[in-house]
Design a protein around this motif. Structure first.
Motif, PDB file in Angstrom:
ATOM      1  N   THR A 137       0.839  -1.190   0.000  1.00 40.64           N
ATOM      2  CA  THR A 137       0.000   0.000   0.000  1.00 40.64           C
ATOM      3  C   THR A 137       0.874   1.241   0.000  1.00 40.64           C
ATOM      4  N   SER A 138       0.431   2.268  -0.692  1.00 40.36           N
ATOM      5  CA  SER A 138       1.226   3.501  -0.774  1.00 40.36           C
ATOM      6  C   SER A 138       0.635   4.617   0.080  1.00 40.36           C
ATOM      7  N   ILE A 139      -0.438   4.330   0.822  1.00 45.57           N
ATOM      8  CA  ILE A 139      -1.111   5.390   1.563  1.00 45.57           C
ATOM      9  C   ILE A 139      -0.239   5.903   2.710  1.00 45.57           C
ATOM     10  N   PRO A 140      -0.372   7.193   3.040  1.00 40.50           N
ATOM     11  CA  PRO A 140       0.338   7.712   4.218  1.00 40.50           C
ATOM     12  C   PRO A 140      -0.298   7.174   5.485  1.00 40.50           C
ATOM     13  N   THR A 141       0.493   6.998   6.500  1.00 38.42           N
ATOM     14  CA  THR A 141      -0.001   6.442   7.756  1.00 38.42           C
ATOM     15  C   THR A 141       0.431   7.314   8.933  1.00 38.42           C
ATOM     16  N   CYS A 142      -0.091   6.998  10.094  1.00 39.50           N
ATOM     17  CA  CYS A 142       0.279   7.731  11.304  1.00 39.50           C
ATOM     18  C   CYS A 142       0.415   6.755  12.461  1.00 39.50           C
ATOM     19  N   ILE A 143       1.054   7.222  13.504  1.00 37.51           N
ATOM     20  CA  ILE A 143       1.162   6.447  14.742  1.00 37.51           C
ATOM     21  C   ILE A 143       0.402   7.201  15.822  1.00 37.51           C
ATOM     22  N   LEU A 144      -0.506   6.504  16.507  1.00 36.55           N
ATOM     23  CA  LEU A 144      -1.162   7.067  17.677  1.00 36.55           C
ATOM     24  C   LEU A 144      -0.518   6.464  18.920  1.00 36.55           C
ATOM     25  N   VAL A 145      -0.166   7.328  19.857  1.00 34.34           N
ATOM     26  CA  VAL A 145       0.405   6.884  21.131  1.00 34.34           C
ATOM     27  C   VAL A 145      -0.598   7.221  22.229  1.00 34.34           C
ATOM     28  N   LEU A 146      -0.990   6.213  23.007  1.00 33.92           N
ATOM     29  CA  LEU A 146      -1.959   6.428  24.077  1.00 33.92           C
ATOM     30  C   LEU A 146      -1.455   5.863  25.395  1.00 33.92           C
ATOM     31  N   LYS A 147      -1.872   6.497  26.488  1.00 34.21           N
ATOM     32  CA  LYS A 147      -1.545   6.029  27.833  1.00 34.21           C
ATOM     33  C   LYS A 147      -2.824   5.973  28.649  1.00 34.21           C
ATOM     34  N   LYS A 148      -2.888   5.033  29.569  1.00 36.09           N
ATOM     35  CA  LYS A 148      -4.126   4.779  30.312  1.00 36.09           C
ATOM     36  C   LYS A 148      -4.479   5.936  31.242  1.00 36.09           C
ATOM     37  N   HIS A 149      -3.473   6.450  31.978  1.00 34.78           N
ATOM     38  CA  HIS A 149      -3.751   7.489  32.975  1.00 34.78           C
ATOM     39  C   HIS A 149      -2.822   8.685  32.780  1.00 34.78           C
ATOM     40  N   ARG A 150      -3.198   9.561  31.862  1.00 37.93           N
ATOM     41  CA  ARG A 150      -2.403  10.768  31.627  1.00 37.93           C
ATOM     42  C   ARG A 150      -2.778  11.902  32.577  1.00 37.93           C
ATOM     43  N   ALA A 151      -3.968  11.808  33.155  1.00 43.42           N
ATOM     44  CA  ALA A 151      -4.476  12.920  33.971  1.00 43.42           C
ATOM     45  C   ALA A 151      -3.562  13.243  35.146  1.00 43.42           C
ATOM     46  N   SER A 152      -2.818  12.250  35.606  1.00 49.44           N
ATOM     47  CA  SER A 152      -1.952  12.449  36.777  1.00 49.44           C
ATOM     48  C   SER A 152      -0.556  12.933  36.400  1.00 49.44           C
TER      49      SER A 152
END
Length: 530
Positions: free
Chosen positions: A395-410
């Motif tokens: 595939t030639s489509i552009p892609t991205c990376i999502l980075v997530l964390k469970k508890h960022r509020a603290s």
């Protein structure tokens, strides 16, 4: 990469190309990788048995016909099942069958015996703790297939050639510091993926992308209790994470394709991951998640899910992985369903990084609702990284990376989200775009500066930006990277006076040229052309 590694990789690839003839690369992949795995199991079995027999001054091949053969064989089998997870008799070892195939006469026909050996490897684990890890591992090695040859003799000849070539290679398994064979196996998987078109996305993530995901989820850590990939393919992402830390307690994954599932288990074992330290499950992650994994939470999660896959959420609409969001990912695009599943499986102190198509950043309707929930209600989105187009096989489509964390509020970054635009940082190699080490390093240095609170270093002109949640709200939770990272290059201002002077000079030059032409025309007695 060492010179030995490069030489081994090239040798194996040459063998694959020389021996597959007109066979489709995907089909031959299953045979060559399966036989390499069989050689690995045989060598590990011989080393383990020789170690057990060393106090008695014997080697594994010497107990055949020994007065205590039965006793020795029973003890070695128990030891092997505990240490390796499987058992092979001395007569079933790779080297023995390769030798027989080259012996001439009736004994050179080894197809039936080889099939029995592969079956025996799986059956030796029946009733043991390793049964699930070795079951049906060789089901894709169909030694009766016409793809190997039109006659039984032709099939046997090709198999003997493959075994003979592989038997001549020293994989240095005795060296505990070496992972030559595991790396070579991974190399071949990548090489087959690069030529497999769309099918490649089913089982392999390019190493350049794997490195980014692995380094993100291991930021600030030397050891991991667990790493999980819900769409693990051949397991390359899981194994890449292990290279970034001193120790990984357990490897967990799920893969829906049976052939790729087998590749993953082989890949784990070939990289010397003990069968007790990995748990790979063969089913559709979204519809039939592993019952063993459902109550577990993982410290690191990495994934390269199939882009915009179709799925059927109707039967699981009340599933706790999805119900809190109030919306299900559309049937035509399962991207956010994978994100929801991963967030559910993430441990409180964990980090997840997954590759997705760019559309997840800005598509509306249900996806927009899920995106808002992750950002506003749960505050779990940590970073968005834009990658170049055409870096994935098929595939030639552009892609991205999502980075997530469970508890960022603290954390001190609870009201920030990092955006990186790395879409223009690549080198073109033939028809593929490739991330070089310096491109990968820049992404990781920028992300880690952000994580460490060095926001001034995390913001790089035309490359990255640390946005506030308020800015994201103002953009209606649209994460399209150009909204946050200004990559516009201003053109240099035009000096109109200099342009005017240049035009005047050109006018003078033209007058001089016209005068010269007029004089030539007069001498020739012809009219001037102007």
């Amino acid at each position: 990469m060492s010179e030995d590694q490069q030489q081994l990789h090239q040798t194996l690839w040459n063998i694959a190309n020389d021996l597959r003839g007109n066979m489709d690369a995907d089909d031959f992949r299953d045979y060559i990788l399966g036989f390499i795995f069989y050689k690995y199991l045989s060598r590990k079995m011989a080393l383990q048995a020789n170690k057990a027999l060393a106090p008695d001054g014997l080697t594994y091949d010497q107990i055949i016909g020994h007065p205590m053969e039965k006793e020795y064989m029973g003890a070695i089998k128990l030891d092997a099942l505990d240490a390796l997870g499987y058992f092979l008799k001395p007569t079933e070892l790779f080297s023995e069958l390769a030798k027989r195939g080259n012996s001439g006469g009736v004994n050179k026909f080894i197809l039936e015996d080889l099939q029995k050996v592969l079956t025996n490897i799986e059956q030796s684990t029946m009733g043991s703790e390793s049964e699930d890890d070795f079951g049906n591992l060789f089901e894709d090695l169909d030694l009766t297939s016409s793809k190997l040859g039109k006659t039984e003799e032709a099939k046997n000849e090709l198999i003997v050639k493959v075994l003979t070539h592989l038997e001549g290679i020293n994989f240095d398994l005795e060296n505990r510091e070496s992972d030559l064979l595991g790396d070579a196996y991974e190399y071949l998987i990548g090489q087959f993926a690069s030529g497999a078109g769309k099918k490649a996305g089913e089982f392999y993530t390019p190493q350049q992308v794997s490195k980014i995901l692995a380094q993100i989820v291991t930021t600030g850590k030397n050891r991991l209790k667990s790493v999980y990939d819900p769409t693990c393919g051949s397991g390359s992402l899981l194994l890449r994470v292990a290279k970034e830390v001193k120790e990984v307690g357990g490897f967990y994954g799920q893969e829906s394709n049976p052939t790729t599932y087998n590749l993953c288990r082989m890949n784990m074992i070939m990289h010397d991951v003990h069968y007790k330290r990995f748990d790979i499950y063969n089913e559709d992650t979204l519809v039939n998640p592993s019952p063993k994994h459902s109550d577990q939470r993982f410290e690191a999660i990495v994934a390269n899910p199939p882009f915009s896959a179709k799925w059927n959420p109707d039967a699981i609409i009340s599933d706790e992985r999805f119900s809190p969001y109030g919306k299900m990912a559309p049937k035509s695009k399962a991207d956010f369903a994978f994100v929801q599943h991963m967030v559910h499986q993430l441990d409180d102190n964990g980090t997840m990084a997954c590759v997705l198509p760019h559309g997840v950043l800005f598509r509306g309707a249900a996806e927009g609702h899920i995106r808002k929930y992750l950002i506003e209600d749960k505050n779990q989105l940590d970073a968005v990284i834009g990658l170049p187009a055409n870096i994935f096989y098929g595939t030639s489509i552009p892609t991205c990376i999502l980075v997530l964390k469970k508890h960022r509020a603290s954390t001190t970054l609870s009201d920030r989200i990092l955006f990186i635009d790395a879409s223009n940082a690549f080198e073109k190699v033939k028809t593929q775009n490739v991330l070089l080490p310096e491109h990968i390093d820049k992404i990781i240095v920028t992300y880690r500066s952000y994580v460490n609170g060095a926001l001034s270093e995390a913001e790089v002109d035309k490359y990255s930006y640390v946005a506030t949640l308020e800015e994201v709200r103002e953009n209606d939770y649209n994460l399209n990277i150009p909204r946050y990272v200004d990559t516009f290059e201003e053109e240099e201002p035009v000096d109109l006076q200099a342009v005017s002077d240049q035009l005047k000079d050109l006018e003078k030059d033209m007058d001089t040229t016209n005068t010269t032409i007029a004089e030539f025309c007069k001498e020739l007695g012809i009219d001037t052309p102007f």
